[in-house]
Design a protein around this motif. Structure first.
Motif, PDB file in Angstrom:
ATOM      1  N   LEU A  43       1.026  -1.191   0.026  1.00 40.35           N
ATOM      2  CA  LEU A  43       0.061  -0.078  -0.114  1.00 40.35           C
ATOM      3  C   LEU A  43       0.808   1.320   0.002  1.00 40.35           C
ATOM      4  O   LEU A  43       0.549   2.065  -0.602  1.00 40.35           O
ATOM      5  CB  LEU A  43      -0.814   0.101   1.534  1.00 40.35           C
ATOM      6  N   ARG A  44       2.123   1.330   0.862  1.00 43.42           N
ATOM      7  CA  ARG A  44       2.757   2.280   0.895  1.00 43.42           C
ATOM      8  C   ARG A  44       3.376   2.626  -0.533  1.00 43.42           C
ATOM      9  O   ARG A  44       3.737   3.623  -1.148  1.00 43.42           O
ATOM     10  CB  ARG A  44       3.991   2.264   1.824  1.00 43.42           C
ATOM     11  N   ALA A  45       3.811   1.569  -1.294  1.00 47.44           N
ATOM     12  CA  ALA A  45       4.461   1.457  -2.580  1.00 47.44           C
ATOM     13  C   ALA A  45       3.343   1.954  -3.457  1.00 47.44           C
ATOM     14  O   ALA A  45       3.636   3.041  -4.508  1.00 47.44           O
ATOM     15  CB  ALA A  45       4.995   0.118  -3.168  1.00 47.44           C
ATOM     16  N   SER A  46       2.168   1.689  -3.318  1.00 45.28           N
ATOM     17  CA  SER A  46       1.273   2.106  -4.312  1.00 45.28           C
ATOM     18  C   SER A  46       0.940   3.630  -4.098  1.00 45.28           C
ATOM     19  O   SER A  46       0.811   4.562  -5.217  1.00 45.28           O
ATOM     20  CB  SER A  46      -0.164   1.391  -4.229  1.00 45.28           C
ATOM     21  N   ASN A  47       0.878   4.016  -2.822  1.00 50.09           N
ATOM     22  CA  ASN A  47       0.674   5.362  -2.474  1.00 50.09           C
ATOM     23  C   ASN A  47       1.773   6.317  -3.030  1.00 50.09           C
ATOM     24  O   ASN A  47       1.692   7.592  -3.526  1.00 50.09           O
ATOM     25  CB  ASN A  47       0.692   5.550  -0.904  1.00 50.09           C
ATOM     26  N   HIS A  48       3.128   5.833  -2.843  1.00 52.12           N
ATOM     27  CA  HIS A  48       4.163   6.642  -3.559  1.00 52.12           C
ATOM     28  C   HIS A  48       4.123   6.600  -4.955  1.00 52.12           C
ATOM     29  O   HIS A  48       4.544   7.788  -5.561  1.00 52.12           O
ATOM     30  CB  HIS A  48       5.365   5.926  -2.984  1.00 52.12           C
ATOM     31  N   LEU A  49       3.656   5.571  -5.740  1.00 52.25           N
ATOM     32  CA  LEU A  49       3.591   5.694  -7.188  1.00 52.25           C
ATOM     33  C   LEU A  49       2.369   6.624  -7.297  1.00 52.25           C
ATOM     34  O   LEU A  49       2.650   7.409  -8.243  1.00 52.25           O
ATOM     35  CB  LEU A  49       3.313   4.323  -7.590  1.00 52.25           C
ATOM     36  N   LEU A  50       1.394   6.682  -6.725  1.00 50.46           N
ATOM     37  CA  LEU A  50       0.321   7.681  -6.936  1.00 50.46           C
ATOM     38  C   LEU A  50       0.912   9.093  -6.777  1.00 50.46           C
ATOM     39  O   LEU A  50       0.324   9.925  -7.619  1.00 50.46           O
ATOM     40  CB  LEU A  50      -0.901   7.371  -6.154  1.00 50.46           C
ATOM     41  N   ALA A  51       1.728   9.258  -5.723  1.00 49.83           N
ATOM     42  CA  ALA A  51       2.122  10.631  -5.676  1.00 49.83           C
ATOM     43  C   ALA A  51       2.908  11.027  -6.560  1.00 49.83           C
ATOM     44  O   ALA A  51       3.123  12.187  -7.300  1.00 49.83           O
ATOM     45  CB  ALA A  51       2.920  10.533  -4.288  1.00 49.83           C
ATOM     46  N   ASN A  52       3.921  10.201  -7.085  1.00 51.38           N
ATOM     47  CA  ASN A  52       4.708  10.551  -8.381  1.00 51.38           C
ATOM     48  C   ASN A  52       4.169  10.848  -9.503  1.00 51.38           C
ATOM     49  O   ASN A  52       4.180  11.702 -10.359  1.00 51.38           O
ATOM     50  CB  ASN A  52       5.791   9.497  -8.629  1.00 51.38           C
ATOM     51  N   SER A  53       2.672  10.106  -9.797  1.00 51.06           N
ATOM     52  CA  SER A  53       1.908  10.146 -10.994  1.00 51.06           C
ATOM     53  C   SER A  53       1.164  11.557 -10.864  1.00 51.06           C
ATOM     54  O   SER A  53       1.077  12.357 -11.665  1.00 51.06           O
ATOM     55  CB  SER A  53       0.961   9.276 -10.990  1.00 51.06           C
ATOM     56  N   ILE A  54       0.679  11.855  -9.522  1.00 49.74           N
ATOM     57  CA  ILE A  54       0.021  13.227  -9.410  1.00 49.74           C
ATOM     58  C   ILE A  54       1.101  14.381  -9.897  1.00 49.74           C
ATOM     59  O   ILE A  54       0.841  15.502 -10.368  1.00 49.74           O
ATOM     60  CB  ILE A  54      -0.478  13.280  -8.000  1.00 49.74           C
ATOM     61  N   SER A  55       2.221  14.095  -9.057  1.00 51.08           N
ATOM     62  CA  SER A  55       3.455  15.299  -9.388  1.00 51.08           C
ATOM     63  C   SER A  55       3.668  15.356 -10.878  1.00 51.08           C
ATOM     64  O   SER A  55       3.628  16.715 -11.452  1.00 51.08           O
ATOM     65  CB  SER A  55       4.527  15.040  -8.568  1.00 51.08           C
ATOM     66  N   ILE A  56       3.616  14.334 -11.592  1.00 56.95           N
ATOM     67  CA  ILE A  56       3.916  14.506 -13.212  1.00 56.95           C
ATOM     68  C   ILE A  56       2.683  14.994 -13.974  1.00 56.95           C
ATOM     69  O   ILE A  56       2.822  15.914 -14.587  1.00 56.95           O
ATOM     70  CB  ILE A  56       3.966  12.970 -13.701  1.00 56.95           C
ATOM     71  N   LEU A  57       1.614  14.624 -13.321  1.00 53.12           N
ATOM     72  CA  LEU A  57       0.090  15.154 -13.990  1.00 53.12           C
ATOM     73  C   LEU A  57       0.043  16.709 -13.572  1.00 53.12           C
ATOM     74  O   LEU A  57      -0.316  17.311 -14.601  1.00 53.12           O
ATOM     75  CB  LEU A  57      -0.976  14.466 -13.450  1.00 53.12           C
ATOM     76  N   ASP A  58       0.523  17.037 -12.415  1.00 52.58           N
ATOM     77  CA  ASP A  58       0.350  18.396 -11.941  1.00 52.58           C
ATOM     78  C   ASP A  58       1.292  19.447 -12.812  1.00 52.58           C
ATOM     79  O   ASP A  58       0.805  20.284 -13.210  1.00 52.58           O
ATOM     80  CB  ASP A  58       0.661  18.579 -10.518  1.00 52.58           C
ATOM     81  N   SER A  59       2.399  18.785 -13.220  1.00 50.84           N
ATOM     82  CA  SER A  59       3.388  19.593 -13.985  1.00 50.84           C
ATOM     83  C   SER A  59       2.900  19.663 -15.467  1.00 50.84           C
ATOM     84  O   SER A  59       2.993  20.650 -16.235  1.00 50.84           O
ATOM     85  CB  SER A  59       4.751  18.934 -14.007  1.00 50.84           C
TER      86      SER A  59
END
Length: 172
Positions: free
Chosen positions: A12-28
């Protein structure tokens, strides 16, 4: 039982980290979205039309322009006719005035000759009779000249009215 939950928590922590990275990429990516819409927007600088549309537009343009050209040509022709009539009237007037000048010159020469001859006659016939006759002769010649000019002027006016009448009948 702690092991299977620990694996779930780490997953779950790995998925959360992966989602955070995806959100930062989408945000940029989303932050740059207005510039991208401008860049990706297509503009038609040269629009291609089918030949049938082009020929239809040309025929509509011709159908609008041809009556205008015809009207302008008719106006030019009437103006040229008017100028031609004016030129003819001016030529006729010039000829009339030249004729008047030439007859005035001839009359003056004739009068000087007759007055020179009349002077010799005056001494022979007497002062009173010769001078009266010379004055009458001058008056008659002047009247004849005026009447001749009037006749010429009236004939030119009649010719001009005939031309105007012909042109008005031809215009109708």
């Amino acid at each position: 039982m702690a092991n299977p939950l620990a694996d779930c928590v780490s997953s779950l922590r790995a998925s959360n980290h992966l989602l955070a990275n995806s959100i930062s990429i989408l945000d940029s990516a989303v932050n740059d979205f207005p510039r991208l819409t401008k860049v990706l927007q297509t503009k038609k600088h040269f629009e291609l039309l089918p030949s049938s549309d082009l020929s239809a537009a040309q025929s509509r343009l011709l159908s609008c322009l041809i009556p205008e050209f015809d009207m302008l040509l008719a106006r030019v022709e009437t103006h040229l006719d008017r100028l031609e009539r004016r030129e003819q009237a001016l030529i006729a007037r010039c000829e009339l005035l030249e004729g008047r000048l030439s007859t005035n010159g001839e009359d003056r020469q004739a009068m000087t000759r007759s007055s020179a001859g009349g002077a010799g006659r005056k001494s022979l016939a007497g002062e009173g009779d010769g001078s009266r006759e010379a004055l009458k002769l001058k008056a008659v010649r002047a009247k004849k000249e005026r009447l001749g000019y009037a006749v010429e002027r009236l004939s030119l006016q009649a010719q001009q009215r005939e031309r105007q009448l012909r042109m008005s009948v031809a215009a109708q």
